[in-house]
Enzyme design. Structure first.
Site, mmCIF file in Angstrom:
data_model
loop_
_atom_site.group_PDB
_atom_site.id
_atom_site.type_symbol
_atom_site.label_atom_id
_atom_site.label_comp_id
_atom_site.label_asym_id
_atom_site.label_seq_id
_atom_site.Cartn_x
_atom_site.Cartn_y
_atom_site.Cartn_z
ATOM 1 N N CYS A 98 0.799 -1.212 -0.009
ATOM 2 C CA CYS A 98 0.130 0.133 -0.037
ATOM 3 C C CYS A 98 0.837 1.171 0.615
ATOM 4 O O CYS A 98 0.194 2.200 -0.583
ATOM 5 C CB CYS A 98 -0.710 0.452 1.408
ATOM 6 S SG CYS A 98 -0.113 0.333 2.557
ATOM 7 N N ASP A 125 2.160 2.905 2.554
ATOM 8 C CA ASP A 125 2.408 3.896 3.924
ATOM 9 C C ASP A 125 3.263 3.554 4.818
ATOM 10 O O ASP A 125 4.550 2.378 4.116
ATOM 11 C CB ASP A 125 1.020 3.159 4.527
ATOM 12 C CG ASP A 125 -0.185 3.138 3.575
ATOM 13 O OD1 ASP A 125 0.060 3.992 3.236
ATOM 14 O OD2 ASP A 125 -1.580 3.345 4.344
ATOM 15 N N CYS A 157 -2.919 5.392 5.967
ATOM 16 C CA CYS A 157 -4.447 5.946 5.923
ATOM 17 C C CYS A 157 -4.836 6.153 6.803
ATOM 18 O O CYS A 157 -4.843 5.909 8.073
ATOM 19 C CB CYS A 157 -5.227 4.678 5.295
ATOM 20 S SG CYS A 157 -4.875 3.452 5.996
ATOM 21 N N CYS A 184 -3.002 -2.445 8.641
ATOM 22 C CA CYS A 184 -2.690 -1.381 8.803
ATOM 23 C C CYS A 184 -1.924 -2.003 10.476
ATOM 24 O O CYS A 184 -1.657 -1.177 11.375
ATOM 25 C CB CYS A 184 -3.985 -1.043 9.068
ATOM 26 S SG CYS A 184 -4.452 -0.427 7.253
HETATM 27 FE FE1 FES Z 1 -1.887 -0.105 4.502
HETATM 28 FE FE2 FES Z 1 -3.928 1.089 5.877
HETATM 29 S S1 FES Z 1 -4.162 0.533 3.499
HETATM 30 S S2 FES Z 1 -1.241 0.921 6.338
#
Ligand code: FES
Length: 121
Positions: free
Chosen positions: A33, A35, A58, A102
């Site tokens: 993702c 992040d 996110c 996450c």
């Molecule tokens: Fe990857 Fe939240 S979508 S940490």
């Protein structure tokens, strides 16, 4: 998709920012993702005296970071190492299945910050 608790914590996250006198810093990311999460710890006498985070991610990642910092503040290093993403998910009143990673990210960030602290001893 998110619980009220997630939205509440996401809108007013606690312990945001860089901790200037941190002696343990964990930096992790999720390749799929993109992040990124950074946890700062100030540990004295084996106790997490202060903790903060910087998360570029996110809503679930930010809410997980905030909840986790509140969980581990005041804990011993050993107890903080035992904190799992499940506890973080519980504190958030649940996360959608596709957002569980996450909470895993914050567990990894805490472990990375403690590992960094141990290299400085
Ligand atoms: Fe990857 Fe939240 S979508 S940490």
């Amino acid at each position: 998709m998110y619980t009220d608790k997630v939205m509440e914590i996401f809108s007013t996250p606690k312990n945001v920012g860089e901790l200037k006198d941190a002696n343990g810093i964990g930096n992790v990311g999720n390749a799929s993702c993109g992040d990124i999460m950074k946890i700062f710890l100030r540990i004295e006498n084996n106790i997490i005296q202060d903790v903060s985070f910087l998360t570029f991610g996110c809503a679930a990642a930010i809410a997980s970071s905030s909840a986790a910092t509140e969980i581990i503040k005041g804990m011993t290093v050993e107890n903080a190492l035992k904190v799992t993403n499940k506890q973080v998910v519980e504190a958030l009143g649940g996360l959608p299945q596709q957002k569980i990673h996450c909470s895993v990210l914050v567990e990894q960030a805490i472990k990375a910050a403690i590992a960094d602290y141990k290299t400085r001893l």
